[in-house]
Design an enzyme around this catalytic site. Structure first.
Site, PDB file in Angstrom:
ATOM      1  N   GLU A 121       0.834  -1.210   0.000  1.00 33.12           N
ATOM      2  CA  GLU A 121       0.000   0.000   0.000  1.00 33.12           C
ATOM      3  C   GLU A 121       0.869   1.262   0.000  1.00 33.12           C
ATOM      4  OE1 GLU A 121      -3.782   1.950   2.447  1.00 33.12           O
ATOM      5  OE2 GLU A 121      -2.760   0.189   3.251  1.00 33.12           O
ATOM      6  N   TYR A 122       1.914   1.248   0.820  1.00 40.45           N
ATOM      7  CA  TYR A 122       2.830   2.387   0.913  1.00 40.45           C
ATOM      8  C   TYR A 122       3.579   2.583  -0.410  1.00 40.45           C
ATOM      9  CZ  TYR A 122       7.128   4.904   2.142  1.00 40.45           C
ATOM     10  OH  TYR A 122       8.173   5.780   2.157  1.00 40.45           O
ATOM     11  N   LEU A 123       4.119   1.505  -0.947  1.00 43.26           N
ATOM     12  CA  LEU A 123       4.897   1.612  -2.181  1.00 43.26           C
ATOM     13  C   LEU A 123       4.025   1.993  -3.376  1.00 43.26           C
ATOM     14  CD1 LEU A 123       7.318  -1.438  -1.763  1.00 43.26           C
ATOM     15  CD2 LEU A 123       7.863   0.995  -1.503  1.00 43.26           C
ATOM     16  N   LYS A 126       3.534   5.715  -3.152  1.00 44.64           N
ATOM     17  CA  LYS A 126       4.758   6.370  -3.621  1.00 44.64           C
ATOM     18  C   LYS A 126       4.874   6.265  -5.144  1.00 44.64           C
ATOM     19  CE  LYS A 126       6.931   8.035  -0.011  1.00 44.64           C
ATOM     20  NZ  LYS A 126       7.071   9.505   0.077  1.00 44.64           N
TER      21      LYS A 126
END
Length: 208
Positions: A121-123, A126
């Protein structure tokens, strides 16, 4: 002197960026903070501040800036609204204000978010922010470090478009890389990864 808006100025890496800018002969920082009480720590150092929340309208924050360092992050709590949509808002505001360069602190792995299930989710947030920046009309540099440490910086890194390995890098050296990327003649329209290494930061940026 160019005014540099630092989004994420209160973060661990953001504070280091602001400090480097303040001691630079080329740049003057503008620290973007989310809450009124956060201003004091910068104002005590005679650093200009601006109030702005990435989950709301931030178009006013960019008015006095020439360039932007986006070092903000939600710490994994609001990755879509801050790391992705907040970054996109800042990119859009920069396009409307003729910002000369936008330096993005991204993350190693953002090129292929689905290669890491734990951080997907974070990547992905980004990745989407990076892609939006690439498709904008802004001059940009996207810096993708490995895992951040609080070790003392060495002033040396390993840098490539894609390093094909994982590892660590100090926040000191990441901050130094972000600030050096602000120069007009450095790494324009570029995306690269960095880790601890043996090459002086300035030389590594020249070589790319």
């Amino acid at each position: 002197m160019e005014n540099i808006l630092v989004a994420g100025a209160t973060g661990t890496t953001g504070k280091k960026v602001v400090k480097l800018l303040k001691s630079s002969q080329y740049f003057e920082p503008i620290a973007m903070v989310r809450k009124e009480h956060q201003k004091a720590q910068f104002e005590a150092q005679h650093i200009e501040t601006v109030l702005g929340d990435l989950e709301n309208d931030i178009s006013h924050t960019i008015v006095n800036a020439n360039k932007v360092v986006f070092a903000a992050g939600s710490g994994g709590e609001k990755v879509k609204s801050v790391d992705q949509e907040g970054a996109i808002k800042m990119i859009e505001a920069s396009q409307n204000s003729n910002i000369k360069k936008f330096v993005m602190l991204s993350s190693m792995g953002a090129e292929q978010p689905d290669s890491n299930n734990d951080l997907y989710e974070y990547l992905m947030a980004k990745h989407n922010a990076d892609e939006f920046l690439k498709s904008s009309n802004l001059n940009y540099t996207i810096v993708r470090p490995g895992s951040l440490t609080n070790n003392k910086g060495t002033g040396k890194i390993k840098l490539a478009k894609s390093l094909n390995e994982f590892g660590n890098i100090s926040r000191d050296d990441v901050a130094q890389t972000l600030v050096r990327s602000l120069h007009d003649d450095a790494v324009n329209q570029s995306t690269f990864e960095i880790l601890e290494g043996e090459t002086l930061i300035g030389k590594a940026l020249e070589d790319i």
